[in-house]
Design a protein around this motif. Structure first.
Motif, PDB file in Angstrom:
ATOM      1  N   UNK A 389      29.305  41.003  55.414  1.00 58.79           N
ATOM      2  CA  UNK A 389      29.152  40.908  54.073  1.00 58.79           C
ATOM      3  C   UNK A 389      30.676  41.105  53.666  1.00 58.79           C
ATOM      4  N   UNK A 390      31.218  40.423  52.552  1.00 62.37           N
ATOM      5  CA  UNK A 390      32.569  40.627  52.201  1.00 62.37           C
ATOM      6  C   UNK A 390      32.365  40.760  50.461  1.00 62.37           C
ATOM      7  N   UNK A 391      32.792  42.054  50.410  1.00 57.59           N
ATOM      8  CA  UNK A 391      32.993  42.364  48.757  1.00 57.59           C
ATOM      9  C   UNK A 391      34.073  42.539  48.517  1.00 57.59           C
ATOM     10  N   UNK A 392      34.385  41.888  47.159  1.00 57.52           N
ATOM     11  CA  UNK A 392      35.770  42.026  46.753  1.00 57.52           C
ATOM     12  C   UNK A 392      35.720  42.430  45.257  1.00 57.52           C
ATOM     13  N   UNK A 393      37.040  42.844  44.656  1.00 63.15           N
ATOM     14  CA  UNK A 393      37.075  43.364  43.268  1.00 63.15           C
ATOM     15  C   UNK A 393      38.281  43.139  42.887  1.00 63.15           C
ATOM     16  N   UNK A 394      38.599  42.669  41.759  1.00 56.71           N
ATOM     17  CA  UNK A 394      39.950  42.454  40.993  1.00 56.71           C
ATOM     18  C   UNK A 394      39.816  43.100  39.550  1.00 56.71           C
ATOM     19  N   UNK A 395      41.006  43.889  39.117  1.00 53.65           N
ATOM     20  CA  UNK A 395      41.056  44.257  37.744  1.00 53.65           C
ATOM     21  C   UNK A 395      42.450  44.065  37.422  1.00 53.65           C
ATOM     22  N   UNK A 396      42.337  43.708  36.017  1.00 54.50           N
ATOM     23  CA  UNK A 396      43.689  43.820  35.184  1.00 54.50           C
ATOM     24  C   UNK A 396      43.513  44.702  34.060  1.00 54.50           C
ATOM     25  N   UNK A 397      44.497  45.536  33.834  1.00 57.38           N
ATOM     26  CA  UNK A 397      44.390  46.441  32.884  1.00 57.38           C
ATOM     27  C   UNK A 397      45.665  46.535  31.969  1.00 57.38           C
ATOM     28  N   UNK A 398      45.330  46.720  30.587  1.00 58.18           N
ATOM     29  CA  UNK A 398      46.286  46.461  29.655  1.00 58.18           C
ATOM     30  C   UNK A 398      46.301  47.704  28.554  1.00 58.18           C
ATOM     31  N   UNK A 399      47.197  48.417  28.102  1.00 65.08           N
ATOM     32  CA  UNK A 399      46.902  49.338  26.940  1.00 65.08           C
ATOM     33  C   UNK A 399      48.473  49.507  26.042  1.00 65.08           C
ATOM     34  N   UNK A 400      48.093  50.080  24.808  1.00 63.01           N
ATOM     35  CA  UNK A 400      49.348  49.912  23.982  1.00 63.01           C
ATOM     36  C   UNK A 400      50.240  51.057  24.048  1.00 63.01           C
ATOM     37  N   UNK A 401      50.154  51.663  25.138  1.00 62.66           N
ATOM     38  CA  UNK A 401      51.286  52.590  25.716  1.00 62.66           C
ATOM     39  C   UNK A 401      52.232  51.743  26.607  1.00 62.66           C
ATOM     40  N   UNK A 402      52.042  50.394  26.626  1.00 62.57           N
ATOM     41  CA  UNK A 402      53.009  49.574  27.707  1.00 62.57           C
ATOM     42  C   UNK A 402      52.726  49.572  28.984  1.00 62.57           C
ATOM     43  N   UNK A 403      51.267  50.152  29.334  1.00 59.68           N
ATOM     44  CA  UNK A 403      50.926  50.449  30.631  1.00 59.68           C
ATOM     45  C   UNK A 403      50.357  48.919  31.166  1.00 59.68           C
ATOM     46  N   UNK A 404      50.794  48.289  32.224  1.00 55.93           N
ATOM     47  CA  UNK A 404      49.994  47.174  32.701  1.00 55.93           C
ATOM     48  C   UNK A 404      49.781  47.297  34.327  1.00 55.93           C
ATOM     49  N   UNK A 405      48.548  47.191  34.691  1.00 53.48           N
ATOM     50  CA  UNK A 405      48.381  47.313  35.983  1.00 53.48           C
ATOM     51  C   UNK A 405      47.224  46.401  36.593  1.00 53.48           C
ATOM     52  N   UNK A 406      47.424  46.300  37.984  1.00 55.58           N
ATOM     53  CA  UNK A 406      46.365  45.411  38.573  1.00 55.58           C
ATOM     54  C   UNK A 406      45.778  46.261  39.722  1.00 55.58           C
ATOM     55  N   UNK A 407      44.528  45.746  40.143  1.00 51.71           N
ATOM     56  CA  UNK A 407      43.730  46.548  41.119  1.00 51.71           C
ATOM     57  C   UNK A 407      43.077  45.353  42.255  1.00 51.71           C
ATOM     58  N   UNK A 408      43.294  45.241  43.506  1.00 56.06           N
ATOM     59  CA  UNK A 408      42.601  44.653  44.409  1.00 56.06           C
ATOM     60  C   UNK A 408      41.991  45.465  45.196  1.00 56.06           C
ATOM     61  N   UNK A 409      40.694  45.107  45.520  1.00 60.19           N
ATOM     62  CA  UNK A 409      39.645  46.022  46.410  1.00 60.19           C
ATOM     63  C   UNK A 409      38.953  45.119  47.422  1.00 60.19           C
ATOM     64  N   UNK A 410      38.989  45.257  48.974  1.00 57.47           N
ATOM     65  CA  UNK A 410      38.097  44.464  49.688  1.00 57.47           C
ATOM     66  C   UNK A 410      37.602  45.318  50.660  1.00 57.47           C
TER      67      UNK A 410
END
Lengths: 517, 70
Positions: A389-410
């Motif tokens: 089985x293949x499980x995948x996850x992606x997230x993009x994150x934004x906030x008003x303190x200037x933080x930008x982030x992304x997450x990839x999980x397999x």
């Protein structure tokens, strides 16, 4: 309104009793209806445990340098009770015990173990929380991290270092949490609503939360849309670094009072200062200690075909109040340095070879009182064949303190047999730094906001995991009326690009109450 | 940011056009490993990730509360 942990616990128990009472009447009504499958057939009990260990070299308590050694053990029990065919009550209780080198250095000053010791206790003086540590040996002995040498023996002289844990009163603490969740499903099971209430308590922090959720299923349960609202009303205990707490306690002249009475303060050259030169004017005590979080989460899932399904997540989160930590030290680059300890260690202050001197803080971390976060994620699961089985996850994150982030999980679950599954996983995360971050001694005193917490710096992380799962749908192994349904054991190793690394081992065991199938 | 929201909308439109799978055809989808939510014991990992990383949320879990200060 002040709510104690015990009163909140009573409130939760009352909710449980009310829900149970309601279920009794619901069952009477249900008996006149046609049979419908229960949402949850039997009571389920989940026993969860975790062991966590981390180490790093950027402790925010020491202004961005020093040991981040931390160990945590957690045990949790989750009981899900079917109240009737439609309603489920879930109670979740846990306790976590941790030792933290970082927070032990709220009071880093120790007298070598060969000197007389005093017992430690927390107390309140003029409303300010303080530890019983004093120059007379309040720090007790010395906790030495593996790999680090023992501090030099200089009985009677208080020393400290960012590179060792002290035995300050905050060296080890407990976190307790309790939550209940009640959910109701409609007769056709296409509408589910629920509510929850939660509390948690640790020495420095208390949290009280509540919320509700609504889920609607469409299209023969192929499509699911939901919304969840949560509110957390949290309270800090305003605990400051020892040297700043003394200023708050004694005001002007604190350099010769209380803890500092009879203690030598050194300048950058190692010379004992005779005036009151050390005066952290950048330290501004908190006037309030609340932190409120409001979140609205939207999610939707869709079955694409017999092997493929996808879910979308979108959150709006607003945090207000004290979003900084009161015992995170700040050192300004435009202020002179002052120390307590052994003068010969001053040139090596930022090196782990420094075992005997500690720099006095200029200020504490200061951050805006509001933060708005928008994370959005997508999860896609594909059933490849009877084995994979293949499980995948992606997230993009934004906030008003200037933080930008992304997450990839397999995740790639591999079915070894009907009962056993082995799941290797890989997770990658990357973020830039918030607008207010600066490493040790790079902030200047004219700035409005400042933090040296590397959790908010620029870095990437990688996590490698391996999990072994056992499942028995027939619950053959039994303890009394409880049948073993599943066991999950997982190990993960976590590397952060700034040098922090962690290991976590988790174990989950699920039992089902009822007759063998 | 705008690009991500645009992609999200496109994806939602794409999803709404899918055919329905009947209950008796969901044997693969009902496999425990096909769950679209996290497993119970993954909550501990999520907790330390929230503490050691600046971002959180959008995973169906907790989005606030707790200090993460150690």
């Amino acid at each position: 309104m002040q709510l104690s942990f015990s009163s909140l616990t009573s409130l939760l128990i009352l909710c449980c009793i009310c829900a149970t009472f309601q279920s009794g009447s619901a069952q009477i009504i249900d008996s006149s209806k046609v049979y419908k499958k229960k949402v949850l057939e039997n009571t389920e009990i989940d026993l969860l445990m975790s062991l966590y260990k981390q180490d790093g070299i950027h402790s925010p308590v020491n202004g961005g340098i020093g040991t981040e050694n931390l160990a945590d053990q957690t045990a949790t029990i989750i009981v899900s009770i079917p109240l009737n065919a439609d309603d489920v009550l879930t109670v979740d209780a846990g306790i976590s015990a941790y030792t933290s080198a970082s927070s032990s250095n709220i009071n880093p000053f120790m007298v070598n173990s060969s000197a007389p010791l005093k017992s430690l206790s927390w107390s309140k003086i003029n409303g300010i929380i303080t530890s019983g540590a004093s120059k007379g040996g309040g720090g007790g002995g010395v906790v030495v991290n593996p790999g680090y040498p023992v501090p030099p023996a200089t009985p009677g002289i208080p020393t400290g270092t960012p590179w060792l844990a002290s035995t300050g009163a905050s060296h080890s603490e407990n976190l307790k949490n309790l939550s209940t969740n009640y959910s109701h499903s409609s007769d056709d099971r296409n509408l589910i609503w629920g509510s929850n209430i939660s509390i948690s308590d640790e020495f420095t922090y208390k949290s009280f939360g509540f919320g509700g959720n609504l889920t609607k299923l469409y299209n023969d349960k192929n499509t699911e849309i939901g919304v969840k609202g949560l509110v957390f009303l949290d309270k800090w205990r305003s605990i400051y670094p020892t040297e700043l707490k003394e200023k708050l306690l004694y005001g002007s002249g604190f350099q010769t009072s209380g803890y500092f009475s009879g203690v030598n303060i050194l300048d950058q050259t190692g010379t004992i200062i005779t005036s009151n030169s050390y005066n952290p004017t950048g330290f501004v005590p908190w006037t309030s200690n609340g932190r409120d979080s409001y979140s609205l989460s939207f999610f939707g899932s869709q079955i694409l075909n017999k092997r493929f399904q996808v879910a979308l997540f979108f959150d709006l989160v607003l945090q207000q109040g004290m979003l900084s930590t009161p015992y995170h030290r700040i050192y300004f680059s435009d202020k002179p340095r002052y120390y307590i300890g052994i003068a010969s260690d001053i040139p090596n202050y930022t090196s782990p070879t420094n075992l005997g001197v500690y720099q006095l803080a200029d200020a504490i971390e200061t951050l805006p009182h509001s933060r708005f976060k928008i994370p959005m994620g997508v999860r896609m699961n594909y059933y490849l064949n009877e084995t994979f089985v293949l499980r995948s996850y992606y997230r993009y994150y934004y906030d008003n303190w200037g933080l930008r982030a992304y997450t990839v999980n397999l995740d790639l679950p591999v079915k070894l047999s009907q009962s056993f599954t082995l799941t290797p996983s890989y997770r990658f995360y990357s973020q830039n730094q918030v607008d207010y971050f600066g490493p040790y001694e790079t902030h200047v005193s004219t700035e409005k906001y400042f933090t040296s917490d590397y959790d908010l710096s620029k870095f990437y992380t990688q996590q490698y995991s391996l999990a072994l799962g056992y499942a028995d749908v027939f619950t053959q192994f039994r303890i009394g009326s409880l049948g073993l349904k599943s066991i999950n054991l997982k190990y993960s190793h976590f590397d952060r690009s700034d040098g922090l690394n962690a290991d976590i081992m988790t174990l989950g065991v699920k039992f089902v109450d009822g007759e063998k199938k | 940011m705008k690009k991500n929201i645009f992609l999200l909308i496109i994806l939602m439109v794409f999803l709404s056009s899918c055919v329905a799978v009947k209950e008796y055809q969901k044997v693969y989808l009902n496999d425990p490993d096909m769950k679209l939510s996290s497993q119970e014991n993954e909550r501990f990992e999520s907790t330390f990730q929230v503490y050691r990383e600046g971002a959180s949320g959008a995973n169906g879990g907790k989005t606030g509360g707790g200090c993460g200060c150690n």
